[in-house]
Design a protein around this motif. Structure first.
Motif, short mmCIF file in Angstrom:
data_model
loop_
_atom_site.label_atom_id
_atom_site.label_comp_id
_atom_site.label_asym_id
_atom_site.label_seq_id
_atom_site.Cartn_x
_atom_site.Cartn_y
_atom_site.Cartn_z
N VAL A 9 17.50 9.07 59.64
CA VAL A 9 18.63 9.90 60.00
C VAL A 9 19.90 9.17 59.61
CG1 VAL A 9 19.79 11.06 61.91
CG2 VAL A 9 17.33 10.85 61.93
N GLU A 10 20.83 9.90 58.97
CA GLU A 10 22.10 9.31 58.58
C GLU A 10 23.18 10.38 58.55
OE1 GLU A 10 21.76 7.72 54.65
OE2 GLU A 10 21.21 9.64 53.76
N PHE A 11 24.44 9.92 58.62
CA PHE A 11 25.57 10.82 58.43
C PHE A 11 25.85 10.90 56.94
CE2 PHE A 11 27.17 9.45 62.82
CZ PHE A 11 26.52 10.51 63.43
N LYS A 12 26.06 12.10 56.45
CA LYS A 12 26.25 12.31 55.02
C LYS A 12 27.54 13.07 54.79
CE LYS A 12 24.28 12.16 50.91
NZ LYS A 12 24.14 10.96 50.19
N THR A 13 28.41 12.52 53.94
CA THR A 13 29.62 13.21 53.51
C THR A 13 29.33 13.83 52.15
OG1 THR A 13 30.97 11.56 54.63
CG2 THR A 13 32.06 12.95 53.00
N LEU A 14 29.53 15.14 52.05
CA LEU A 14 29.23 15.84 50.81
C LEU A 14 30.50 16.16 50.05
CD1 LEU A 14 26.56 18.33 52.14
CD2 LEU A 14 26.17 16.21 50.94
N LEU A 15 30.39 16.18 48.75
CA LEU A 15 31.51 16.57 47.90
C LEU A 15 31.66 18.08 47.95
CD1 LEU A 15 30.76 14.33 44.82
CD2 LEU A 15 32.40 13.90 46.64
N ALA A 16 32.83 18.56 47.57
CA ALA A 16 33.10 20.00 47.62
C ALA A 16 32.17 20.78 46.69
CB ALA A 16 34.55 20.28 47.25
N ARG A 17 31.78 20.19 45.58
CA ARG A 17 30.89 20.90 44.66
C ARG A 17 29.44 20.92 45.15
NH1 ARG A 17 31.65 16.10 40.84
NH2 ARG A 17 29.79 14.87 41.24
N GLU A 18 29.07 20.09 46.12
CA GLU A 18 27.71 20.07 46.65
C GLU A 18 27.51 21.06 47.79
OE1 GLU A 18 26.75 15.35 45.90
OE2 GLU A 18 27.52 15.99 47.85
N ILE A 19 28.59 21.54 48.40
CA ILE A 19 28.47 22.39 49.59
C ILE A 19 28.02 23.82 49.28
CG2 ILE A 19 29.80 23.41 51.49
CD1 ILE A 19 31.25 20.77 51.71
N PRO A 20 28.49 24.48 48.21
CA PRO A 20 27.98 25.83 47.94
C PRO A 20 26.48 25.80 47.64
CG PRO A 20 29.98 25.46 46.70
CD PRO A 20 29.59 24.15 47.30
N GLY A 21 25.74 26.60 48.37
CA GLY A 21 24.29 26.67 48.20
C GLY A 21 23.52 25.68 49.07
N LEU A 22 24.22 24.87 49.86
CA LEU A 22 23.56 23.91 50.73
C LEU A 22 22.92 24.65 51.90
CD1 LEU A 22 23.14 20.84 51.43
CD2 LEU A 22 25.14 21.09 52.88
N VAL A 23 21.68 24.33 52.20
CA VAL A 23 20.98 24.94 53.32
C VAL A 23 21.17 24.04 54.55
CG1 VAL A 23 18.75 25.71 54.20
CG2 VAL A 23 19.29 25.97 51.78
N VAL A 24 21.84 24.58 55.56
CA VAL A 24 22.12 23.85 56.79
C VAL A 24 21.39 24.54 57.93
CG1 VAL A 24 23.92 23.09 58.38
CG2 VAL A 24 24.38 23.15 55.95
N ARG A 25 20.70 23.75 58.74
CA ARG A 25 20.01 24.31 59.89
C ARG A 25 21.00 24.60 60.99
NH1 ARG A 25 14.13 22.45 61.21
NH2 ARG A 25 13.42 24.21 60.02
N GLU A 26 20.91 25.80 61.56
CA GLU A 26 21.80 26.19 62.65
C GLU A 26 21.01 26.30 63.95
OE1 GLU A 26 23.74 29.83 61.76
OE2 GLU A 26 25.22 28.89 60.47
N LEU A 27 21.65 25.95 65.02
CA LEU A 27 21.06 26.06 66.34
C LEU A 27 21.29 27.48 66.83
CD1 LEU A 27 19.67 24.57 68.68
CD2 LEU A 27 21.94 24.08 69.56
N VAL A 28 20.24 28.27 66.92
CA VAL A 28 20.36 29.66 67.34
C VAL A 28 20.30 29.76 68.86
CG1 VAL A 28 19.34 31.96 67.16
CG2 VAL A 28 19.35 30.44 65.18
N GLU A 29 19.27 29.18 69.44
CA GLU A 29 19.13 29.17 70.89
C GLU A 29 18.17 28.06 71.29
OE1 GLU A 29 17.11 32.46 72.78
OE2 GLU A 29 15.97 32.85 70.96
N VAL A 30 18.24 27.68 72.53
CA VAL A 30 17.34 26.67 73.08
C VAL A 30 16.40 27.36 74.04
CG1 VAL A 30 17.18 24.52 74.39
CG2 VAL A 30 19.11 24.90 72.85
#
Length: 113
Positions: A79-100
């Motif tokens: 596990v690490e913190f990652k800073t992404l460039l602006a050109r890497e963000i479009p199309g990036l799949v990010v997991r969202e927390l819907v509910e617990v």
């Protein structure tokens, strides 16, 4: 990344220098969780991880809290913190927390009368 033998104990001065989930969220970073066994990589938002865990912990304490979705291994996760460039963000799949969801599991005991 920290050594495998790291137990989360350090001098408080050094402990305060390690970035936390709030620090990463303020900088616009993502939490990158990857499995070394099946090579699966997932990106999460730090604010959602903090909401799920309920406390503002630093990156070294997150290491043991993730489990791989595919193989179920916990010991191969990095596990690490990652800073992404602006050109890497479009199309990036990010997991969202819907509910617990809390699972209600009954515990039974046999008692002789």
């Amino acid at each position: 990344m920290p050594a495998i033998s790291y137990r989360g104990r350090a001098h408080p001065y050094l402990e305060n220098k390690i970035p936390t989930l709030d620090d990463a969220d303020g900088l616009g970073q993502f939490v990158r969780a990857g499995c070394g066994r099946c090579k699966t990589i997932r990106f999460h938002r730090p604010a959602e991880i903090r909401e799920l865990i309920g406390q503002n912990i630093h990156i070294l304490h997150l290491q043991g809290r993730f489990r791989c979705d595919q193989c179920g291994a916990k010991e191969y996760m990095t596990v690490e913190f990652k800073t992404l460039l602006a050109r890497e963000i479009p199309g990036l799949v990010v997991r969202e927390l819907v509910e617990v969801q809390w699972v209600k599991k009954p515990l039974w005991r046999d008692r002789r009368l």
